[in-house]
Design an enzyme around this catalytic site. Structure first.
Site, PDB file in Angstrom:
ATOM      1  CE  LYS A 143      83.386  61.258  38.241  1.00  0.00           C
ATOM      2  NZ  LYS A 143      83.999  60.157  39.093  1.00  0.00           N
ATOM      3  CD1 TRP A 158      80.968  48.739  34.153  1.00  0.00           C
ATOM      4  CD2 TRP A 158      79.923  50.321  32.941  1.00  0.00           C
ATOM      5  NE1 TRP A 158      79.884  48.155  33.540  1.00  0.00           N
ATOM      6  CE2 TRP A 158      79.231  49.097  32.793  1.00  0.00           C
ATOM      7  CE3 TRP A 158      79.448  51.449  32.277  1.00  0.00           C
ATOM      8  CZ2 TRP A 158      78.079  48.991  31.998  1.00  0.00           C
ATOM      9  CZ3 TRP A 158      78.307  51.344  31.492  1.00  0.00           C
ATOM     10  CH2 TRP A 158      77.630  50.134  31.354  1.00  0.00           C
ATOM     11  CE1 TYR A 215      78.704  55.031  32.651  1.00  0.00           C
ATOM     12  CE2 TYR A 215      76.573  55.864  31.895  1.00  0.00           C
ATOM     13  CZ  TYR A 215      77.364  55.314  32.893  1.00  0.00           C
ATOM     14  OH  TYR A 215      76.816  55.057  34.138  1.00  0.00           O
ATOM     15  CB  SER A 217      79.417  62.623  36.274  1.00  0.00           C
ATOM     16  OG  SER A 217      80.018  61.648  37.065  1.00  0.00           O
ATOM     17  CG  HIS A 233      91.869  60.648  33.324  1.00  0.00           C
ATOM     18  ND1 HIS A 233      90.796  59.919  32.857  1.00  0.00           N
ATOM     19  CD2 HIS A 233      91.790  60.584  34.688  1.00  0.00           C
ATOM     20  CE1 HIS A 233      90.112  59.442  33.884  1.00  0.00           C
ATOM     21  NE2 HIS A 233      90.692  59.821  35.001  1.00  0.00           N
ATOM     22  N   GLY A 265      82.956  56.952  32.780  1.00  0.00           N
ATOM     23  CA  GLY A 265      82.766  55.505  32.905  1.00  0.00           C
ATOM     24  C   GLY A 265      84.081  54.741  33.000  1.00  0.00           C
TER      25      GLY A 265
HETATM   26  P1  A3P Z   1      77.386  59.415  37.626  1.00  0.00           P
HETATM   27  O1  A3P Z   1      78.091  60.474  38.394  1.00  0.00           O
HETATM   28  O2  A3P Z   1      76.573  59.976  36.493  1.00  0.00           O
HETATM   29  O3  A3P Z   1      76.593  58.488  38.465  1.00  0.00           O
HETATM   30  P2  A3P Z   1      84.521  57.565  36.158  1.00  0.00           P
HETATM   31  O4  A3P Z   1      84.617  56.125  36.492  1.00  0.00           O
HETATM   32  O5  A3P Z   1      85.130  57.893  34.823  1.00  0.00           O
HETATM   33  O6  A3P Z   1      84.967  58.428  37.265  1.00  0.00           O
HETATM   34  O7  A3P Z   1      82.971  57.854  35.913  1.00  0.00           O
HETATM   35  C1  A3P Z   1      82.077  57.903  36.988  1.00  0.00           C
HETATM   36  C2  A3P Z   1      80.670  57.708  36.486  1.00  0.00           C
HETATM   37  O8  A3P Z   1      80.466  56.336  36.117  1.00  0.00           O
HETATM   38  C3  A3P Z   1      79.659  58.011  37.583  1.00  0.00           C
HETATM   39  O9  A3P Z   1      78.496  58.507  36.909  1.00  0.00           O
HETATM   40  C4  A3P Z   1      79.450  56.628  38.187  1.00  0.00           C
HETATM   41  O10 A3P Z   1      78.272  56.510  38.934  1.00  0.00           O
HETATM   42  C5  A3P Z   1      79.440  55.772  36.939  1.00  0.00           C
HETATM   43  N1  A3P Z   1      79.782  54.367  37.210  1.00  0.00           N
HETATM   44  C6  A3P Z   1      80.714  53.895  38.073  1.00  0.00           C
HETATM   45  N2  A3P Z   1      80.732  52.560  38.035  1.00  0.00           N
HETATM   46  C7  A3P Z   1      79.804  52.169  37.140  1.00  0.00           C
HETATM   47  C8  A3P Z   1      79.348  50.876  36.680  1.00  0.00           C
HETATM   48  N3  A3P Z   1      79.862  49.769  37.150  1.00  0.00           N
HETATM   49  N4  A3P Z   1      78.379  50.869  35.741  1.00  0.00           N
HETATM   50  C9  A3P Z   1      77.859  52.024  35.260  1.00  0.00           C
HETATM   51  N5  A3P Z   1      78.226  53.264  35.668  1.00  0.00           N
HETATM   52  C10 A3P Z   1      79.195  53.337  36.595  1.00  0.00           C
END
Ligand code: A3P
Length: 322
Positions: A67, A72, A222, A164, A134, A69
Site C-alpha cells: 500500500k 504506480w 511515494y 490505505s 513484498h 505505491g
Molecule cells: P490510497 O489508498 O491512499 O489511495 P499499492 O499499489 O502499493 O497497493 O498502493 C496503493 C496506493 O497507491 C493507493 O493509495 C492507491 O490509490 C495509490 N495509487 C495507485 N495507483 C497510483 C498511481 N498511478 N499514482 C498515484 N497513486 C496511486
C-alpha cells in the site's frame, strides 16, 4: 539437484520452527516467520522463492511495503524499461493491470499450487525480467543479492500507508475473519503486526542496503515521486542503465510515461474499473484516492501522537524520516 527437480520446493529438508499464527492488519492470518509477519497463505511461496529463484543480472525487482505505491512504481518501471517496444496509443498498460504485467514473486510466481510451474514460467520470460515483491530485504534469496539484478524500492509515510492498508485489507478479508475496526487495526500497525511487517524493519532493510549499495537498491518515497515524477522517472531509467536520450526527452517520452501511469489515467481504464487480478482481487481496489495526507480525515489526536512516537522511536538515527 536439477532445476526441474526443485519445482515447488517443499521444505521437508529445512528445520521446522514453531510458527505463531495471529490476527494482524491483513486479510488472512499472519505468521511470524524469519522475523517478519508473513501471511499464512504465502509462507510456502516465500520459501519456494528463497530456494528456487535464480536471479539474472538483467533482472529488475520492484520491492515495496504493501500500500505504498507498488502499482504506480510497477507501471512506471514497466513503461520505462519497455519504452522502445510500445507506442503510447497501443500500450499494454492501457489494457492490462500493472500487476498482471509484472508478477509478484512470492504471491504469484512461486505461489504453491497444482496448476502452474514457476520455473517454466521464469524460463519463458523475455529479458529484462520484471518482478515485484513484498518480501523484506533480509529474506530475499541469496541469488538476488549476489547477482547484479536491480531493486527499486518504494515506501510511504506510515500515516497514509496505514490508512490505505486498513481500507484495502478490510475489502479483501478472507472468511471467516471479520473486518477490523479502525482502532484495533491501528494498534496492530503500531505493534508492527501487519502484512510483511513490521513496516519499520521492512523500510530500514532496504534503506540501509540502498546506502551501502546505491547501484543495487534505488530507494524511493511515494511523496517524493508525487512531487516530481519527471525527475524520478529519469532516475529510474539511469539506475537501470537505460537513461533517456536528449532526443527522447525533447520528444516528450518522459511526459508520455508519466501520463500513461498517472492515477487519473489508470483508474478510469476499463481493465481497472471492471477487471479482476484473480478470483479475490478486483483491479479497482488498487486505485482509491492516490493522495498524500488523507489520513487527517481519520486520525484522532491520540492516534497522531502515538504513531509519531513509533516513527520517531523506530527510525531515529537511521537518516530515514517522513
Ligand atoms: P490510497 O489508498 O491512499 O489511495 P499499492 O499499489 O502499493 O497497493 O498502493 C496503493 C496506493 O497507491 C493507493 O493509495 C492507491 O490509490 C495509490 N495509487 C495507485 N495507483 C497510483 C498511481 N498511478 N499514482 C498515484 N497513486 C496511486
Amino acid at each position: 539437484m536439477a532445476s526441474t527437480d526443485r519445482k515447488h520446493a517443499n521444505v521437508e529438508d529445512e528445520p521446522v520452527f514453531p510458527i505463531r499464527r495471529e490476527r494482524g492488519l491483513a486479510p488472512t492470518y499472519l505468521c511470524l516467520f524469519q522475523e517478519f509477519w508473513c501471511p499464512d497463505l504465502f509462507i510456502e511461496g516465500v520459501k519456494s522463492f528463497q530456494k528456487c529463484f535464480e536471479a539474472k543480472d538483467s533482472d529488475v525487482v520492484v520491492a515495496s511495503f504493501p500500500k505504498t505505491g507498488t502499482t504506480w512504481l510497477i507501471a512506471l518501471t514497466f513503461a520505462t524499461v519497455n519504452r522502445k517496444h510500445f507506442s503510447a496509443e497501443n500500450h499494454p498498460l492501457l489494457t492490462s493491470n500493472p500487476h498482471t504485467l509484472v508478477s509478484c514473486l512470492e504471491s504469484k510466481i512461486f505461489f504453491v499450487d497444482e496448476i502452474h510451474d514457476p520455473l517454466l514460467h521464469l524460463s519463458n520470460m523475455l529479458e529484462p525480467r520484471l518482478f515485484s515483491t513484498h518480501t523484506p530485504f533480509t529474506a530475499l534469496p541469496k541469488s538476488l543479492n549476489e547477482s547484479n539484478a536491480k531493486i527499486i524500492y518504494i515506501c510511504r509515510n506510515p500515516f497514509d500507508t496505514f490508512l490505505s492498508a486498513w481500507i484495502y485489507f478490510n475489502k479483501l478479508m478472507l472468511k471467516p475473519l471479520p473486518a477490523l475496526e479502525l482502532e484495533e487495526a491501528f494498534e496492530m500497525f503500531c505493534d508492527g503486526r501487519v502484512i510483511f511487517g513490521p513496516w519499520w524493519s521492512h523500510m530500514l532493510g532496504y534503506w540501509k542496503e540502498s546506502l551501502a549499495r546505491p547501484n543495487k537498491v534505488l530507494f524511493l518515497k511515494y511523496e517524493d515521486l508525487k512531487e516530481n515524477v519527471n525527475f524520478h522517472v529519469k532516475s529510474i531509467a539511469e539506475f537501470l542503465g537505460c537513461p533517456f536520450t536528449a532526443e527522447e526527452e525533447s520528444d516528450g517520452d518522459i511526459e508520455s510515461i508519466m501520463k500513461l501511469c498517472s492515477f487519473e489515467k489508470m483508474k478510469d481504464l476499463e481493465v481497472n474499473v471492471s477487471g479482476k487480478l484473480d478470483k479475490f482481487i478486483d483491479n479497482k481496489l488498487f486505485f482509491r484516492k492516490g493522495e498524500i495526507g488523507d489520513w487527517v480525515n481519520y486520525f484522532s489526536p491520540s492516534m497522531i501522537t502515538k504513531l509519531s512516537k513509533v516513527i520517531e522511536e523506530k527510525l531515529s538515527g537511521s537518516g530515514l524520516s517522513f
